[in-house]
Design an enzyme around this catalytic site. Structure first.
Site, PDB file in Angstrom:
ATOM      1  N   LYS A  15       0.817  -1.222   0.000  1.00  0.00           N
ATOM      2  CA  LYS A  15       0.000   0.000   0.000  1.00  0.00           C
ATOM      3  C   LYS A  15       0.846   1.266   0.000  1.00  0.00           C
ATOM      4  O   LYS A  15       0.570   2.213  -0.731  1.00  0.00           O
ATOM      5  CB  LYS A  15      -0.918   0.043   1.231  1.00  0.00           C
ATOM      6  CG  LYS A  15      -2.114  -0.842   1.193  1.00  0.00           C
ATOM      7  CD  LYS A  15      -3.085  -0.511   2.302  1.00  0.00           C
ATOM      8  CE  LYS A  15      -2.452  -0.413   3.672  1.00  0.00           C
ATOM      9  NZ  LYS A  15      -1.838  -1.672   4.112  1.00  0.00           N
ATOM     10  N   LYS A  37      -2.085   9.667   6.358  1.00  0.00           N
ATOM     11  CA  LYS A  37      -2.003   8.349   6.977  1.00  0.00           C
ATOM     12  C   LYS A  37      -2.944   8.350   8.166  1.00  0.00           C
ATOM     13  O   LYS A  37      -2.726   9.068   9.154  1.00  0.00           O
ATOM     14  CB  LYS A  37      -0.570   8.045   7.423  1.00  0.00           C
ATOM     15  CG  LYS A  37      -0.388   6.680   8.070  1.00  0.00           C
ATOM     16  CD  LYS A  37      -0.595   5.549   7.085  1.00  0.00           C
ATOM     17  CE  LYS A  37      -0.372   4.179   7.747  1.00  0.00           C
ATOM     18  NZ  LYS A  37      -0.560   3.072   6.805  1.00  0.00           N
ATOM     19  N   GLU A 109      -4.310   6.831   3.046  1.00  0.00           N
ATOM     20  CA  GLU A 109      -3.841   5.450   3.172  1.00  0.00           C
ATOM     21  C   GLU A 109      -4.332   4.837   4.471  1.00  0.00           C
ATOM     22  O   GLU A 109      -4.146   5.401   5.561  1.00  0.00           O
ATOM     23  CB  GLU A 109      -2.311   5.376   3.130  1.00  0.00           C
ATOM     24  CG  GLU A 109      -1.814   3.939   3.161  1.00  0.00           C
ATOM     25  CD  GLU A 109      -0.309   3.813   3.314  1.00  0.00           C
ATOM     26  OE1 GLU A 109       0.152   2.686   3.607  1.00  0.00           O
ATOM     27  OE2 GLU A 109       0.392   4.823   3.178  1.00  0.00           O
ATOM     28  N   SER A 171       3.229  -5.479  -5.502  1.00  0.00           N
ATOM     29  CA  SER A 171       4.603  -5.963  -5.644  1.00  0.00           C
ATOM     30  C   SER A 171       4.621  -7.071  -6.688  1.00  0.00           C
ATOM     31  O   SER A 171       4.385  -8.232  -6.379  1.00  0.00           O
ATOM     32  CB  SER A 171       5.133  -6.466  -4.294  1.00  0.00           C
ATOM     33  OG  SER A 171       6.460  -6.922  -4.409  1.00  0.00           O
ATOM     34  N   GLU A 201       8.402  -5.495  -7.557  1.00  0.00           N
ATOM     35  CA  GLU A 201       8.968  -5.751  -6.237  1.00  0.00           C
ATOM     36  C   GLU A 201      10.319  -5.038  -6.131  1.00  0.00           C
ATOM     37  O   GLU A 201      11.054  -4.902  -7.102  1.00  0.00           O
ATOM     38  CB  GLU A 201       9.130  -7.246  -5.986  1.00  0.00           C
ATOM     39  CG  GLU A 201      10.154  -7.933  -6.848  1.00  0.00           C
ATOM     40  CD  GLU A 201      10.301  -9.408  -6.504  1.00  0.00           C
ATOM     41  OE1 GLU A 201       9.658  -9.869  -5.537  1.00  0.00           O
ATOM     42  OE2 GLU A 201      11.043 -10.106  -7.215  1.00  0.00           O
ATOM     43  N   GLY A 202      10.607  -4.554  -4.934  1.00  0.00           N
ATOM     44  CA  GLY A 202      11.856  -3.838  -4.717  1.00  0.00           C
ATOM     45  C   GLY A 202      11.827  -2.390  -5.131  1.00  0.00           C
ATOM     46  O   GLY A 202      12.856  -1.710  -5.071  1.00  0.00           O
TER      47      GLY A 202
END
Length: 243
Positions: A15, A37, A109, A171, A201-202
């Site tokens: 997220k 947030k 979020e 991801s 991913e990463g």
């Protein structure tokens, strides 16, 4: 109201990185962006949380955190154990609405999945989204098991009269397995909403400048990016045939 709520089908699905990509892409399109947030858990005072990570990756956003609790638990539980006031959905909605008067886009979020509880009364991110009448983007994992929770999340949104804006894979693996490749087609089918992106991913390990340059290529035009779901699916299918 220019508010987009970002939820996940669970924890650790990407997220925060997706929210950072959304922010970076909107900034690149010339829009002012705020990130809210709702409740940060599992982070001690003074430590960087998700809002700070989004700012690091995306750049010049207004980042706001309503509450922070030290233990990595659901916000309602973490607040109770810390002896602190919980976050209520109306506080999330009010904070987002205020930010929306000053920014072109507000990204809200959540924490964990859609129905993770904020307070003892059972308030959730879905309640905040309902108060805002805001669309909800669902971040999902790539592989086996994601279809069930993605369909449940989209179905619950509709049962509340909320609009699921689409699905983004948080991801995408460098070496996707068969289930991941099949899910590119199946996720839109089971959720009834389009696949709007896939973050590799990463991605969070990229230097901020590289992240900001790449982010629009991970998200569909509906999210200000250039990512093409059909082309991505064809490419990954061909990769699977070669392995």
């Amino acid at each position: 109201m220019p508010v987009l709520v970002i939820t996940g089908t669970g924890t650790e699905v990407g997220k925060t990185v997706v929210t950072a990509a959304l922010a970076a892409t909107a900034l690149a399109a010339g829009r002012s962006v705020a990130v809210l947030k709702a409740a940060q858990t599992g982070v001690a005072p003074g430590e960087p949380g998700d809002a700070e990570e989004i700012t690091r990756l995306a750049g010049a956003v207004t980042a706001t955190e309503i509450a922070r609790y030290p233990e990595p638990l659901a916000p309602a539980t973490a607040a109770r154990r810390a002896g602190r006031a919980p976050v209520h959905p109306h506080e999330v909605a009010e904070a987002a609405a205020k930010l929306a008067t000053e920014h072109d886009l507000v990204l809200v979020e959540g924490a964990g999945g859609l129905l993770v509880r904020f307070d003892a009364a059972g308030g959730t991110l879905a309640d905040a989204a309902a108060l805002l009448a805001a669309p909800v983007l669902v971040v999902v994992s790539a592989g086996l098991g994601t279809l069930n929770v993605a369909e449940l999340t989209a179905g619950h949104l509709r049962s509340r009269g909320l609009a699921p804006a689409g699905v983004v894979i948080g991801s995408w693996p460098a070496e996707p397995d068969l289930a991941s490749r099949c899910n590119l087609q199946d996720l839109p089918d089971v959720t009834g909403v389009p696949l709007l992106g896939a973050v590799p991913e990463g991605a969070a390990a990229l230097a901020p400048a590289g992240f900001r340059t790449a982010a629009p290529h991970w998200l569909a035009p509906r999210l200000d990016g250039t990512w093409d779901a059909e082309a991505f699916q064809v490419r990954e299918a061909r990769r699977g045939q070669r392995t």
